[in-house]
Design an enzyme around this catalytic site. Structure first.
Site, PDB file in Angstrom:
ATOM      1  N   ASP A 240      -4.954 -12.190   5.515  1.00 52.82           N
ATOM      2  CA  ASP A 240      -4.889 -12.918   4.253  1.00 52.82           C
ATOM      3  C   ASP A 240      -4.635 -14.406   4.437  1.00 52.82           C
ATOM      4  OD1 ASP A 240      -5.071 -10.352   3.406  1.00 52.82           O
ATOM      5  OD2 ASP A 240      -3.224 -10.321   2.237  1.00 52.82           O
TER       6      ASP A 240
ATOM      7  N   HIS B 209     -18.759  22.626  -2.725  1.00 56.05           N
ATOM      8  CA  HIS B 209     -18.585  23.128  -4.087  1.00 56.05           C
ATOM      9  C   HIS B 209     -17.285  23.899  -4.237  1.00 56.05           C
ATOM     10  CE1 HIS B 209     -20.195  24.195  -8.009  1.00 56.05           C
ATOM     11  NE2 HIS B 209     -19.861  25.458  -7.801  1.00 56.05           N
TER      12      HIS B 209
ATOM     13  N   CYS C 201       0.799  -1.225   0.000  1.00 51.24           N
ATOM     14  CA  CYS C 201       0.000   0.000   0.000  1.00 51.24           C
ATOM     15  C   CYS C 201       0.835   1.280   0.000  1.00 51.24           C
ATOM     16  CB  CYS C 201      -0.911   0.035   1.222  1.00 51.24           C
ATOM     17  SG  CYS C 201      -1.774  -1.500   1.569  1.00 51.24           S
TER      18      CYS C 201
END
Length: 587
Positions: A393, A555, A122
């Site tokens: 994992d 925005h 990563c």
């Protein structure tokens, strides 16, 4: 490298260690090698800085947690999940021995403490991605903004590599000295004890003697995974992600093999950095319930616009190395007549990963899933052998292979083993979703694919949601737009053509529950930064109305496109937003 330093350099390194440890809140506590090397000798630097193996004791009381004496829990694997589990156990008063060992890659690459994420995953990946993003922006937008660069060549690979490797090594060092005082860190390969004994055996790399480490409560397997390489002639000439980030020469013309996130991300940043890059995927890009076809196609468009040659349905069947070092790759397509040979400087396999279970002595102890090659576990992450647990994992838990998953599992497993009041089932992180569908529960872990336009997502794809809940019960809102900067600079493709819209999004809703959001997908230059907040909302059960009425857009940003979506895929209406105000509207 520490063994080759002069005495003055060693003293400087030791001073740096003391300073770093003080900053980390550990006072002047020094690491010592458990083989009996005297304090202040060169031995106390070898294991930590050079990653040579060796045993480091982080200030634990020898009588309570000395090497070889009984401890409460043995954790095998010093990556994200193993570190999190060991440190949390120590915080809860358990005596812990943490084993970490890095077997060299097929090309001989090795690294220090901290696991895949810190060293070859990563962290370096994200930094190379950011470098590629900066280079691409200068190349595409710089002139229009009055910014010029006359550098030739465009990328100094040696400087880029050195900067990132230096940072990665500093992180590895920080995690080494940051291990909890209640944890003994041993840099050696461990294997389970046979029979009914709970613990491991290992070889002290400095003395050659075997040491047995018994565990009173549990052994936790957290060894992570390593890249797999297809069994084809000449595969030994290729590299994997284990090797790329330490590659001393520039990769040059590169073939990235595989359609998963590893190969796709690497192809993306190499292409953005200006290297001639081909991405060969056997079928499609980014498989799985969490990846939406609309968004993965946008990823393919962005790779193509950056100059990456994307070959879908292609795979290598042979690699031949010429005298000048170049690699001739025989590529075949869906039809046999599609076979051809193309030459590359580098071939990288990103064709999947497998749990790194070799040498652990597991075969007679636990059950290994024949398809995933992971350790079978129950809801508490316990294997079929009582007292032996697995996470991350290495465990067949049904959760995706991601660093935050391993960390959460490690911490919750520690609380379970310490029998704390807050302990919960490690794999029951999303109990409500799990009750509905295991596919939905696994998908509710957010993630981002760091391609040139990033793909951030949480929840199910539109197709997966239709499979789980029925197409009549799914409503999907869709939009596509151009990010503000590219609209202003009239960005062009690598070949001078019109640059495609960089951004796309989908919000997948469950109609029967008031349009509760069960999938949210976004492709944009920095989608990963935007998705974290939306992930909280989705996991709290946000509905489409919540997105529309409970927050106004920020925005002008790309992420404001996700509030106020109006067009559904069912309607067949035009979903492209034109007007040049990025993800929002100016009126």
């Amino acid at each position: 490298f520490a063994l080759q330093q002069s005495n003055s350099t060693v003293m400087g390194l030791r001073a740096a260690m003391r300073a770093r440890m003080r900053m980390a809140g550990y006072g002047a506590r020094l690491l010592s090698v458990g083989s009996g090397a005297p304090s202040g000798s060169l031995g106390d630097l070898s294991g930590l800085l050079a990653g040579l193996g060796g045993q480091a004791s982080n200030g634990a009381t020898p009588s309570a947690n000395a090497p070889g004496s009984a401890c409460d829990v043995v954790v095998v694997g010093g990556g994200s999940g193993g570190m999190a589990c060991a440190n949390r156990l120590a915080e809860l008063g358990k005596r812990v021995v943490l084993f970490d060992h890095v077997a060299p890659s097929r090309q001989g690459t090795t690294w220090g403490f901290g696991g895949t994420c810190v060293n070859v995953g990563c962290i370096p990946k994200k930094l190379y991605h950011e470098a590629g993003r900066l280079e691409s922006s200068m190349r595409h937008d710089g002139a229009a903004l009055g910014l010029h660069s006359d550098r030739s060549p465009r990328v100094d690979w040696a400087r880029l590599r050195a900067t990132i490797q230096d940072f990665v090594k500093s992180l590895s060092f920080s995690y080494s000295v940051g291990v909890s005082p209640g944890v003994n860190l041993v840099r050696a390969r461990a294997s389970l004890l046979p029979g009914d004994e709970l613990g491991v055996r290992y070889t002290n790399p400095l003395t050659g003697g075997e040491i047995v480490q018994h565990a009173k409560d549990a052994v936790v397997i957290a060894v992570g995974g390593r890249p797999t390489v297809p069994d084809i002639p000449g595969a030994e000439h290729a590299i994997t992600s284990d090797d790329l980030f330490a590659l001393e020469r520039a990769p040059g013309k590169t073939l990235c093999v595989g359609g998963g996130y590893v190969s796709t991300e690497i192809a993306g940043f190499l292409g953005s950095l200006g290297f001639e890059t081909t991405l060969a995927a056997r079928s499609i890009l980014l498989r799985g319930d969490g990846f939406d076809a609309f968004c993965t196609d946008k990823i393919r468009q962005m790779l193509d616009a950056e100059g990456v040659n994307v070959l879908l349905g292609a795979r290598p069947i042979e690699i031949a190395k010429a005298d000048d070092g170049r690699l001739g790759v025989t590529l075949t397509g869906p039809a046999s007549e599609d076979t051809r040979v193309e030459w590359f400087d580098t071939v990288l396999f990103g064709t999947g990963r497998r749990a790194d279970l070799a040498g652990l002595g597991l075969s007679a102890q636990v059950t290994i899933d024949p398809h995933s090659h992971k350790i079978c576990v129950d809801d508490a992450l316990q294997s079929t052998r009582p007292g032996i647990y697995a996470l991350g994992d290495a465990a067949q838990s049904g959760m995706p292979e991601l660093t935050p998953v391993a960390i959460r599992q490690g911490e919750v497993l520690a609380e379970h083993l310490a029998a704390t009041a807050e302990a919960v089932s490690p794999v029951g992180l999303f109990d409500a979703a799990l009750a509905r569908s295991p596919r939905l529960a696994a998908s509710l872990v957010p993630s981002t694919v760091f391609t040139p336009s990033e793909y951030g997502r949480i929840g199910l794809s539109e197709q997966a949601a239709c499979d789980v809940f029925g197409p009549e019960n799914v409503e999907t809102y869709i939009i596509e737009w151009q990010t503000l900067l590219s609209a202003a600079t009239h960005r062009e493709r690598h070949d001078g053509g019109e640059f495609p819209y960089q951004c796309a999004a989908k919000v997948v809703c469950l109609k029967s529950e008031g349009e509760r959001v069960v999938g949210l997908h976004m492709v944009s230059p920095q989608a990963g930064e935007a998705l974290q907040g939306f992930a909280v909302a989705v996991n709290l059960g946000a509905t489409k109305r919540d997105l529309d009425a409970r927050a106004l857009g920020i925005h002008p940003t790309d992420s404001e496109a996700l509030v106020g979506l109006r067009v559904t895929t069912r309607s067949g209406e035009d979903y492209i937003q034109r007007g040049g105000c990025g993800g929002g509207r100016c009126g």
